[in-house]
Design an enzyme around this catalytic site. Structure first.
Site, PDB file in Angstrom:
ATOM      1  N   CYS A   2       0.836  -1.215   0.000  1.00  0.00           N
ATOM      2  CA  CYS A   2       0.000   0.000   0.000  1.00  0.00           C
ATOM      3  C   CYS A   2       0.864   1.255   0.000  1.00  0.00           C
ATOM      4  O   CYS A   2       1.907   1.306   0.608  1.00  0.00           O
ATOM      5  CB  CYS A   2      -0.875   0.006   1.246  1.00  0.00           C
ATOM      6  SG  CYS A   2      -1.903  -1.453   1.359  1.00  0.00           S
ATOM      7  N   ARG A  27       5.926  -0.411  -5.426  1.00  0.00           N
ATOM      8  CA  ARG A  27       5.542  -1.257  -4.304  1.00  0.00           C
ATOM      9  C   ARG A  27       4.435  -2.238  -4.659  1.00  0.00           C
ATOM     10  O   ARG A  27       4.079  -3.091  -3.895  1.00  0.00           O
ATOM     11  CB  ARG A  27       5.111  -0.394  -3.121  1.00  0.00           C
ATOM     12  CG  ARG A  27       6.277   0.403  -2.611  1.00  0.00           C
ATOM     13  CD  ARG A  27       5.950   1.662  -1.925  1.00  0.00           C
ATOM     14  NE  ARG A  27       4.848   1.570  -0.991  1.00  0.00           N
ATOM     15  CZ  ARG A  27       4.874   2.178   0.171  1.00  0.00           C
ATOM     16  NH1 ARG A  27       5.950   2.810   0.535  1.00  0.00           N
ATOM     17  NH2 ARG A  27       3.869   2.146   0.978  1.00  0.00           N
ATOM     18  N   TRP A  74      -2.949  -3.014  -1.717  1.00  0.00           N
ATOM     19  CA  TRP A  74      -3.031  -4.462  -1.866  1.00  0.00           C
ATOM     20  C   TRP A  74      -4.257  -4.873  -1.078  1.00  0.00           C
ATOM     21  O   TRP A  74      -4.345  -4.569   0.114  1.00  0.00           O
ATOM     22  CB  TRP A  74      -1.813  -5.161  -1.241  1.00  0.00           C
ATOM     23  CG  TRP A  74      -0.705  -5.435  -2.182  1.00  0.00           C
ATOM     24  CD1 TRP A  74       0.545  -4.896  -2.155  1.00  0.00           C
ATOM     25  CD2 TRP A  74      -0.719  -6.322  -3.304  1.00  0.00           C
ATOM     26  NE1 TRP A  74       1.303  -5.388  -3.163  1.00  0.00           N
ATOM     27  CE2 TRP A  74       0.555  -6.270  -3.902  1.00  0.00           C
ATOM     28  CE3 TRP A  74      -1.672  -7.143  -3.878  1.00  0.00           C
ATOM     29  CZ2 TRP A  74       0.890  -7.001  -5.032  1.00  0.00           C
ATOM     30  CZ3 TRP A  74      -1.357  -7.855  -5.001  1.00  0.00           C
ATOM     31  CH2 TRP A  74      -0.083  -7.796  -5.569  1.00  0.00           C
ATOM     32  N   ASN A 100      -2.996   1.754   5.963  1.00  0.00           N
ATOM     33  CA  ASN A 100      -2.101   0.620   5.682  1.00  0.00           C
ATOM     34  C   ASN A 100      -2.094  -0.261   6.910  1.00  0.00           C
ATOM     35  O   ASN A 100      -2.033   0.247   8.031  1.00  0.00           O
ATOM     36  CB  ASN A 100      -0.642   1.110   5.473  1.00  0.00           C
ATOM     37  CG  ASN A 100      -0.414   1.595   4.073  1.00  0.00           C
ATOM     38  OD1 ASN A 100      -1.282   1.471   3.217  1.00  0.00           O
ATOM     39  ND2 ASN A 100       0.749   2.173   3.841  1.00  0.00           N
ATOM     40  N   GLY A 101      -2.145  -1.589   6.717  1.00  0.00           N
ATOM     41  CA  GLY A 101      -2.007  -2.487   7.865  1.00  0.00           C
ATOM     42  C   GLY A 101      -3.231  -3.375   8.026  1.00  0.00           C
ATOM     43  O   GLY A 101      -4.067  -3.471   7.125  1.00  0.00           O
ATOM     44  N   GLU A 486      19.345 -20.671   8.146  1.00  0.00           N
ATOM     45  CA  GLU A 486      19.123 -19.359   7.515  1.00  0.00           C
ATOM     46  C   GLU A 486      19.950 -18.275   8.203  1.00  0.00           C
ATOM     47  O   GLU A 486      20.577 -17.434   7.551  1.00  0.00           O
ATOM     48  CB  GLU A 486      17.641 -19.012   7.525  1.00  0.00           C
ATOM     49  CG  GLU A 486      17.288 -17.599   7.085  1.00  0.00           C
ATOM     50  CD  GLU A 486      17.783 -17.232   5.677  1.00  0.00           C
ATOM     51  OE1 GLU A 486      18.217 -18.142   4.935  1.00  0.00           O
ATOM     52  OE2 GLU A 486      17.775 -16.026   5.362  1.00  0.00           O
ATOM     53  N   LYS A 490      22.828 -15.963   6.363  1.00  0.00           N
ATOM     54  CA  LYS A 490      22.825 -14.482   6.379  1.00  0.00           C
ATOM     55  C   LYS A 490      24.206 -13.967   6.791  1.00  0.00           C
ATOM     56  O   LYS A 490      24.783 -13.082   6.166  1.00  0.00           O
ATOM     57  CB  LYS A 490      21.751 -13.966   7.327  1.00  0.00           C
ATOM     58  CG  LYS A 490      20.341 -14.124   6.803  1.00  0.00           C
ATOM     59  CD  LYS A 490      19.940 -13.098   5.785  1.00  0.00           C
ATOM     60  CE  LYS A 490      19.862 -13.441   4.361  1.00  0.00           C
ATOM     61  NZ  LYS A 490      19.418 -14.641   3.810  1.00  0.00           N
ATOM     62  N   GLU A 493      26.991 -14.741   4.075  1.00  0.00           N
ATOM     63  CA  GLU A 493      26.964 -14.132   2.739  1.00  0.00           C
ATOM     64  C   GLU A 493      27.160 -12.622   2.762  1.00  0.00           C
ATOM     65  O   GLU A 493      27.505 -12.041   1.741  1.00  0.00           O
ATOM     66  CB  GLU A 493      25.681 -14.484   1.991  1.00  0.00           C
ATOM     67  CG  GLU A 493      24.408 -13.950   2.588  1.00  0.00           C
ATOM     68  CD  GLU A 493      23.194 -14.311   1.723  1.00  0.00           C
ATOM     69  OE1 GLU A 493      23.304 -14.392   0.492  1.00  0.00           O
ATOM     70  OE2 GLU A 493      22.126 -14.524   2.310  1.00  0.00           O
ATOM     71  N   HIS A 509      27.121 -35.603  18.545  1.00  0.00           N
ATOM     72  CA  HIS A 509      27.678 -36.633  17.649  1.00  0.00           C
ATOM     73  C   HIS A 509      28.880 -36.102  16.893  1.00  0.00           C
ATOM     74  O   HIS A 509      29.093 -36.440  15.739  1.00  0.00           O
ATOM     75  CB  HIS A 509      26.579 -37.105  16.679  1.00  0.00           C
ATOM     76  CG  HIS A 509      25.394 -37.667  17.385  1.00  0.00           C
ATOM     77  ND1 HIS A 509      25.411 -38.872  18.054  1.00  0.00           N
ATOM     78  CD2 HIS A 509      24.166 -37.143  17.606  1.00  0.00           C
ATOM     79  CE1 HIS A 509      24.238 -39.091  18.615  1.00  0.00           C
ATOM     80  NE2 HIS A 509      23.455 -38.055  18.364  1.00  0.00           N
ATOM     81  N   LYS A 608      21.888 -11.430  -7.247  1.00  0.00           N
ATOM     82  CA  LYS A 608      20.557 -11.484  -6.636  1.00  0.00           C
ATOM     83  C   LYS A 608      19.779 -12.687  -7.163  1.00  0.00           C
ATOM     84  O   LYS A 608      19.011 -13.293  -6.444  1.00  0.00           O
ATOM     85  CB  LYS A 608      19.789 -10.187  -6.918  1.00  0.00           C
ATOM     86  CG  LYS A 608      18.405 -10.115  -6.286  1.00  0.00           C
ATOM     87  CD  LYS A 608      18.453 -10.269  -4.787  1.00  0.00           C
ATOM     88  CE  LYS A 608      17.085 -10.361  -4.151  1.00  0.00           C
ATOM     89  NZ  LYS A 608      17.152 -10.832  -2.759  1.00  0.00           N
TER      90      LYS A 608
HETATM   91  C1  AGP Z   1      19.634 -15.561   0.013  1.00  0.00           C
HETATM   92  O1  AGP Z   1      20.032 -14.570   0.943  1.00  0.00           O
HETATM   93  C2  AGP Z   1      20.649 -15.743  -1.117  1.00  0.00           C
HETATM   94  N1  AGP Z   1      20.814 -14.534  -1.810  1.00  0.00           N
HETATM   95  C3  AGP Z   1      20.359 -16.959  -1.979  1.00  0.00           C
HETATM   96  O2  AGP Z   1      20.536 -18.095  -1.149  1.00  0.00           O
HETATM   97  C4  AGP Z   1      18.949 -17.040  -2.587  1.00  0.00           C
HETATM   98  O3  AGP Z   1      18.002 -17.331  -1.583  1.00  0.00           O
HETATM   99  C5  AGP Z   1      18.940 -18.201  -3.592  1.00  0.00           C
HETATM  100  O4  AGP Z   1      19.845 -17.885  -4.610  1.00  0.00           O
HETATM  101  C6  AGP Z   1      17.544 -18.437  -4.207  1.00  0.00           C
HETATM  102  O5  AGP Z   1      17.140 -17.306  -4.912  1.00  0.00           O
HETATM  103  P1  AGP Z   1      15.595 -17.241  -5.394  1.00  0.00           P
HETATM  104  O6  AGP Z   1      14.772 -17.204  -4.156  1.00  0.00           O
HETATM  105  O7  AGP Z   1      15.500 -15.995  -6.212  1.00  0.00           O
HETATM  106  O8  AGP Z   1      15.322 -18.472  -6.193  1.00  0.00           O
END
Ligand code: AGP
Length: 613
Positions: A2, A27, A74, A100-101, A486, A490, A493, A509, A608
């Site tokens: 929104c 957005r 949205w 919004n919300g 995850e 983070k 990377e 183990h 990305k």
């Molecule tokens: C996530 O922080 C990374 N940039 C990478 O693991 C990403 O999640 C992965 O390449 C999958 O990308 P996607 O969700 O666009 O398919």
């Protein structure tokens, strides 16, 4: 997502609002509208569809006046349509609102208003706000008091903007909970309101950011900021030096930080138009899921890469617990070469932010080749993974610019939770009480996320402690085990620190040999069914002089006495707990990388979207 634009001043508000909404189009939205005060009337133009349709409507039926407010939406409650589009006007025609919300308590408020004879014309929670305001104004409150009383009654994370013909010289707005932003632009003899800086940058670079539980009374030559309790607040004026592109970062240093904070709005949007809180039902129309199809599904393979795969690992717990369908999570780069055993009663569910990841697309192709039902959960509208699927769920978070995925991790958690409920509902394996309770818990999500993100400064302090570490172990169990993976990804990377996510129960183990006073151990230990197990894990690490950083539920005195540092999260239903436990880990990785002066949004060697094998 929104968008909101407001104007008060000597000029015609309509073109200012329409141009401002255009700057917020990135957005995403499905309907738009504008309202202006004209004498003692409020005039509104609104329609489903894109801004172009609203502009055509205004050209056919001109609208001019001030002050004015506009909105792109949205659909959260009620399908995207003209009658559900904002702005919404009260029955007397004297008050108008954009919002919004999610008003968490809108059902209770609406029932009370209806019992007093108020008629509603839309399915939105937003309309409840303007009728509530009318109720207070009719009881004799002036406009500012009317707005304050209304804001105080609204629960959840919301941004609200009100106009009234009773006092047509002002706009009143509020940020309730950690909903998306509210920016007040300071002009010369005129003032502006917007949900994001790009909408007003052409008019002014002097802005005020509203904090959570603050309201603003804005006239053409004054801005007064108060708490919702009426205490005046001295505002901090910021000068925006960024260019328009950088301005999209808003008040944040990096896109990643902005996108972490956007998760309140992004998760509101991924719920958009899909949850019937009254009936306790889920609607995912793009999935093309019929009861017949739902009943014949015997197995689901979730396939994805990186962060998306870890989202799928959480989805496994949700779908197996709620829908009782066996789920297997297979990394896409393995799935495509594993000769999987698939048939027409098997679903291959791909998760992808970009919708263009080569390994994930190939995995979908493998599913297609072997006759499986192919679904996807995708963020990028119109991407390959959305187009080739038999059915899809759009994450609806808006563009994710930072290479490190954040809102495109939490959105699929919500999407899979909704999918699990829908599957169980269509298969008739969920009793109504349980189904309604599971659906009702979704109302809590935006506020839980907002409250967790409000603790960013505490996480930043821990980041300063850990900024020079060379290794880190992330441990989790059960539904929060994927959060260990995850969280470690983070950190790896964007800060280039070696970090490893591990099932906490597996430590004895072998890997426990790693723990000593040099090895920080990040334990994800919220109040969930595995809490006790994580307590003993923390004790084992401490017994070996490990440095323990715990993600813990607010008020957990046991962990408070054991861990060296704590990243607090609010208590959440355990199936939704990964949505909050991942947030401090996103922020921790972000701040460590920022403190180390690294390129947070464009980490070395990364893209990305990995569109090659
Ligand atoms: C996530 O922080 C990374 N940039 C990478 O693991 C990403 O999640 C992965 O390449 C999958 O990308 P996607 O969700 O666009 O398919």
């Amino acid at each position: 997502m929104c968008g909101i634009v407001g104007y008060v001043g000597p000029r015609d508000a309509t073109p200012i609002i329409l141009n401002g909404l255009k700057r917020l189009e990135y957005r995403g939205y499905d309907s738009a509208g504008v309202a202006v005060v004209k004498g003692d009337q409020i005039e509104v133009r609104r329609d489903a569809g894109k801004l172009g349709q609203l502009i055509d409507l205004v050209a056919k039926e001109p609208l001019s006046g001030a002050p004015g407010i506009g909105h792109t939406r949205w659909a959260t409650h009620g399908a995207p349509s003209a009658r559900n589009a904002h702005p919404h006007v009260s029955n007397s025609g004297k008050i108008v609102v954009v919002h919004n919300g999610i008003v968490e308590n809108f059902i209770e408020l609406k029932d009370e208003l209806v019992s007093e004879g108020t008629t509603f014309s839309s399915e939105t929670d937003t309309e409840t706000i303007v009728h509530l305001a009318e109720h207070h104004q009719a009881a004799g409150a002036n406009f500012v008091e009317t707005a304050r009383k209304t804001f105080q009654q609204i629960e959840g994370a919301n941004v609200v903007v009100l106009l009234s013909t009773a006092e047509p010289d002002k706009i009143v707005t509020a940020r309730i909970g950690n909903a998306g932003g509210v920016v007040i632009g300071l002009g010369d003899g005129e003032n502006f309101i917007a949900s994001d800086i790009p909408a007003i940058l052409e008019h002014t670079r002097k802005v005020i950011f509203l904090e959570s539980r603050q309201m603003a009374i804005v006239t053409r030559d004054s801005v007064r900021i108060e708490t919702l309790e009426g205490k005046e607040v001295k505002p901090e004026i910021h000068i925006i030096s960024w260019d328009a592109v950088a301005a999209e970062k808003g008040e944040y240093r990096h896109f990643m930080q902005k996108e972490i904070h956007e998760q309140v709005r992004a998760l509101t949007d991924t719920l958009a138009g899909r949850v019937d809180f009254k009936e306790g039902r889920i609607r995912l129309p793009e999935l093309n899921l019929t009861p017949e199809l739902a009943k014949r599904i015997q197995r689901i393979y979730i396939t994805a890469c990186g962060t998306a795969a870890y989202a799928g690992m959480v989805g496994k717990y949700l779908i197996e617990k709620i829908a009782r369908i066996p789920v297997e999570v297979v990394i896409a780069s393995e799935f495509r070469y594993s000769d999987p055993i698939l048939d027409s009663n098997t679903v291959v569910l791909a998760i992808s932010q970009s919708g263009e990841t080569a390994d994930t697309l190939a995995a979908m192709e493998e599913g297609r080749r072997k006759g499986a039902i192919v679904w996807s959960i995708v963020n990028a509208i119109g991407s390959q993974a959305m187009r080739v699927a038999d059915g899809f769920i759009s994450m609806q978070t808006g563009p994710e610019i930072g290479v490190a995925s954040t809102k495109a991790f939490t959105a699929p958690l919500v999407d899979q939770y909704m999918l699990a409920i829908l599957l169980a509902d269509l298969r008739g394996t969920l009793d109504e009480k349980t189904r309604k309770s599971l659906v009702s818990d979704l109302r809590l999500v935006p506020d839980l996320v907002g409250r967790t993100l409000d603790r960013e400064s505490e996480v930043e302090k821990v980041a300063h402690v850990l900024k020079d570490i060379r290794d880190c172990l992330y441990l989790g169990r059960g539904i929060n085990m994927p959060i260990a993976y995850e969280g470690a990804l983070k950190l790896k990377e964007i800060s280039y620190i070696h970090a490893e996510g591990y099932p906490a129960g597996e430590m004895k183990h072998g890997p426990i040999a790693l723990i000593d006073e040099e090895m920080p151990v990040l334990c994800i230990a919220p109040k969930d069914p595995w809490h006790e197990k994580m307590i003993s894990q923390i004790q084992q690490a401490k017994a070996r002089d490990g440095i323990v950083i715990a993600v813990a539920t607010e008020g957990d005195e046991l962990i408070k006495g054991m861990a060296d540092h704590i990243l607090w999260v609010p208590e959440a239903p355990w199936m939704l707990s990964p949505i909050v436990t991942v947030l401090p880990l996103q922020l921790l990785a972000y701040h460590i990388a920022a403190i180390r002066g690294l390129d947070v949004d464009q980490p070395r060697n990364l893209a990305k979207s990995v569109t090659v094998e």
